[in-house]
Design a protein around this motif. Structure first.
Motif, PDB file in Angstrom:
ATOM      1  N   SER A 162       0.862  -1.090   0.078  1.00  0.00           N
ATOM      2  CA  SER A 162       0.118  -0.094   0.050  1.00  0.00           C
ATOM      3  C   SER A 162       0.973   1.194  -0.052  1.00  0.00           C
ATOM      4  O   SER A 162       0.534   2.344  -0.393  1.00  0.00           O
ATOM      5  CB  SER A 162      -1.057   0.058   1.310  1.00  0.00           C
ATOM      6  N   ASP A 165       4.609   3.056  -4.671  1.00  0.00           N
ATOM      7  CA  ASP A 165       4.055   3.986  -5.794  1.00  0.00           C
ATOM      8  C   ASP A 165       3.573   2.825  -7.025  1.00  0.00           C
ATOM      9  O   ASP A 165       3.957   1.509  -6.967  1.00  0.00           O
ATOM     10  CB  ASP A 165       4.925   4.763  -6.617  1.00  0.00           C
ATOM     11  N   ARG A 166       2.830   3.339  -7.903  1.00  0.00           N
ATOM     12  CA  ARG A 166       2.168   2.291  -8.653  1.00  0.00           C
ATOM     13  C   ARG A 166       3.217   1.415  -9.511  1.00  0.00           C
ATOM     14  O   ARG A 166       2.718   0.316  -9.643  1.00  0.00           O
ATOM     15  CB  ARG A 166       1.260   3.253  -9.784  1.00  0.00           C
ATOM     16  N   LYS A 167       4.108   1.803 -10.193  1.00  0.00           N
ATOM     17  CA  LYS A 167       4.957   1.002 -10.913  1.00  0.00           C
ATOM     18  C   LYS A 167       5.776   0.067 -10.063  1.00  0.00           C
ATOM     19  O   LYS A 167       5.679  -0.997 -10.385  1.00  0.00           O
ATOM     20  CB  LYS A 167       5.967   2.024 -11.757  1.00  0.00           C
ATOM     21  N   ARG A 169       4.760  -1.076  -7.189  1.00  0.00           N
ATOM     22  CA  ARG A 169       3.483  -1.835  -6.917  1.00  0.00           C
ATOM     23  C   ARG A 169       3.335  -3.217  -7.689  1.00  0.00           C
ATOM     24  O   ARG A 169       3.176  -4.260  -7.368  1.00  0.00           O
ATOM     25  CB  ARG A 169       2.289  -1.233  -6.314  1.00  0.00           C
ATOM     26  N   ALA A 170       3.027  -2.655  -8.843  1.00  0.00           N
ATOM     27  CA  ALA A 170       3.154  -3.676 -10.028  1.00  0.00           C
ATOM     28  C   ALA A 170       4.153  -4.740 -10.030  1.00  0.00           C
ATOM     29  O   ALA A 170       3.863  -5.877 -10.269  1.00  0.00           O
ATOM     30  CB  ALA A 170       2.676  -3.148 -11.521  1.00  0.00           C
ATOM     31  N   GLN A 173       3.652  -6.933  -7.031  1.00  0.00           N
ATOM     32  CA  GLN A 173       2.579  -8.081  -7.234  1.00  0.00           C
ATOM     33  C   GLN A 173       3.328  -9.178  -7.886  1.00  0.00           C
ATOM     34  O   GLN A 173       3.026 -10.257  -7.541  1.00  0.00           O
ATOM     35  CB  GLN A 173       1.529  -7.401  -8.045  1.00  0.00           C
ATOM     36  N   ASP A 193      -7.380  -3.098  -2.366  1.00  0.00           N
ATOM     37  CA  ASP A 193      -7.288  -2.870  -3.947  1.00  0.00           C
ATOM     38  C   ASP A 193      -7.753  -4.142  -4.836  1.00  0.00           C
ATOM     39  O   ASP A 193      -7.255  -5.120  -4.950  1.00  0.00           O
ATOM     40  CB  ASP A 193      -5.614  -2.704  -4.334  1.00  0.00           C
ATOM     41  N   GLU A 195      -8.107  -4.583  -8.172  1.00  0.00           N
ATOM     42  CA  GLU A 195      -7.096  -5.063  -9.458  1.00  0.00           C
ATOM     43  C   GLU A 195      -5.892  -6.011  -8.623  1.00  0.00           C
ATOM     44  O   GLU A 195      -5.756  -6.889  -9.178  1.00  0.00           O
ATOM     45  CB  GLU A 195      -6.419  -3.918  -9.975  1.00  0.00           C
ATOM     46  N   GLU A 196      -5.453  -5.608  -7.482  1.00  0.00           N
ATOM     47  CA  GLU A 196      -4.396  -6.305  -6.996  1.00  0.00           C
ATOM     48  C   GLU A 196      -4.957  -7.666  -6.584  1.00  0.00           C
ATOM     49  O   GLU A 196      -4.319  -8.897  -6.957  1.00  0.00           O
ATOM     50  CB  GLU A 196      -3.931  -5.608  -5.481  1.00  0.00           C
TER      51      GLU A 196
END
Length: 350
Positions: A162, A165-167, A169-170, A173, A193, A195-196
């Motif tokens: 959490s 940042d988005r990049k 985080r992806a 994952q 989330d 999507e996660e």
């Protein structure tokens, strides 16, 4: 690796009942996500599983053995906290090996297992570094290595991505799922989330106000939401209101301007229902096409790979998702026709 079962978990804080009899199982080696809004009870479940919280009633079984009364340090369950909980005064190697040291493991074995854990999370050679010199993603990897180095039977992850940042985080994952599959550890992952959860999980449990709203694999739970809450929380479906009607054996949800074909799963003609429809299931068509309904485009929003088309199906609000190349010619303020297949509509009797 061990499977996990929780039976009848109930927990209240004062007068507030946080868990209302939660039951589920995770097969050995599978990845389960507990998904839901803040306050739904997902973190409380995780804390009860690892022994940091005591349930008012219920059981926790690991590989069929009841561990409900077992102390946390004796459960052989790894936990990655949301804030990582690393020791800033220790270097990476000492952080990762801390649990082994507390269990009296010889230093030579600690060194070997720490290096193996760091290699697993792609941080080979990072042992001497200070954790304060690491990026958020690297700190998350250290926290993961610390949980895995003790070779737990179950791995619990409490919203560990959490703060990234988005990049990053992806990327994490993918890395966490890859590591989980590689070592085959039974994993429970807490997230809010959607999507996660869809991206990472074998199974998803959707929680709402301390109860399980729906459980299933990502495709099923997304395409066949069991309730209005599920359809709205997981992927933000459109909700269309109307009445059931049957014409020549075909069932519809209709008002005075639209008629959507549905597969009949209950209810009688004249019942008021709400239909959950995903925006990506609509397709544009001509007015003479069977199943065509009027769509008025008010606004277009380009999101990169797709357009978000905001408008009205008849008089009712509707957002449609369309690939960029297939919607760039559609003008705001235009009147069009769309259709949707019956199998892509789920309805709920009000």
């Amino acid at each position: 690796m061990a499977g996990l079962t929780v039976k009848g978990l109930r927990k209240s804080f004062g007068q507030h009942e946080v868990l209302k009899g939660v039951d589920f199982s995770v097969e050995s080696g599978k990845f389960l996500s507990l998904l839901g809004p803040s306050g739904c009870g997902k973190t409380t479940i995780l804390r009860i599983i690892c022994g940091l919280e005591t349930a008012d009633s219920g059981e926790v079984l690991v590989d069929g053995k009841d561990v409900t009364g077992v102390k946390p340090e004796k459960r052989n369950i790894g936990l990655v906290f949301q804030n990582y909980a690393l020791f800033p005064s220790m270097n990476v190697a000492k952080n990762v090996g801390y649990g082994l040291k507390m269990h009296g493991v010889p230093q030579t074995e600690i060194d070997q297992r720490v290096e193996e854990a760091l290699e697993l999370v792609k941080l080979s050679g990072y042992g001497p570094r200070k954790v304060t010199q690491l990026s958020g993603g690297e700190q998350q990897r250290v926290a993961l290595a610390r949980s895995l180095v003790t070779r737990p039977e179950i791995l619990l992850l409490d919203e560990p991505l959490s703060a990234l940042d988005r990049k990053v985080r992806a990327e994490m994952q993918y890395e966490i799922r890859n590591i989980q599959r590689k070592i085959g550890i039974t994993t429970v992952f807490v997230t809010h989330d959607q999507e996660e959860a869809l991206t990472m999980s074998d199974q998803i449990i959707l929680l709402n106000k301390g109860s399980i709203e729906q459980q299933g694999d990502p495709w099923h739970i997304y395409s066949q939401p069991a309730s209005v809450f599920a359809s709205d929380f997981l992927g933000k479906a459109n909700l269309i209101s109307g009445k059931l009607e049957c014409v020549n054996g075909q069932w519809y949800i209709a008002d005075d301007q639209i008629r959507l074909p549905v597969n009949h799963v209950g209810g009688k003609e004249g019942d008021t229902v709400r239909a959950a429809v995903r925006g990506e299931y609509f397709e544009f068509c001509g007015p003479e096409t069977e199943g065509a309904n009027p769509f008025y485009l008010d606004k277009k929003v380009f999101t990169g790979l797709s357009w978000k088309l905001i408008g009205r199906l008849g008089r009712q609000p509707l957002d449609i998702s369309a690939l960029g190349i297939s919607a760039d010619h559609l003008a705001e303020g235009g009147a069009f026709h769309v259709r949707i297949q019956p199998e892509n509509i789920v309805y709920y009797n009000e």
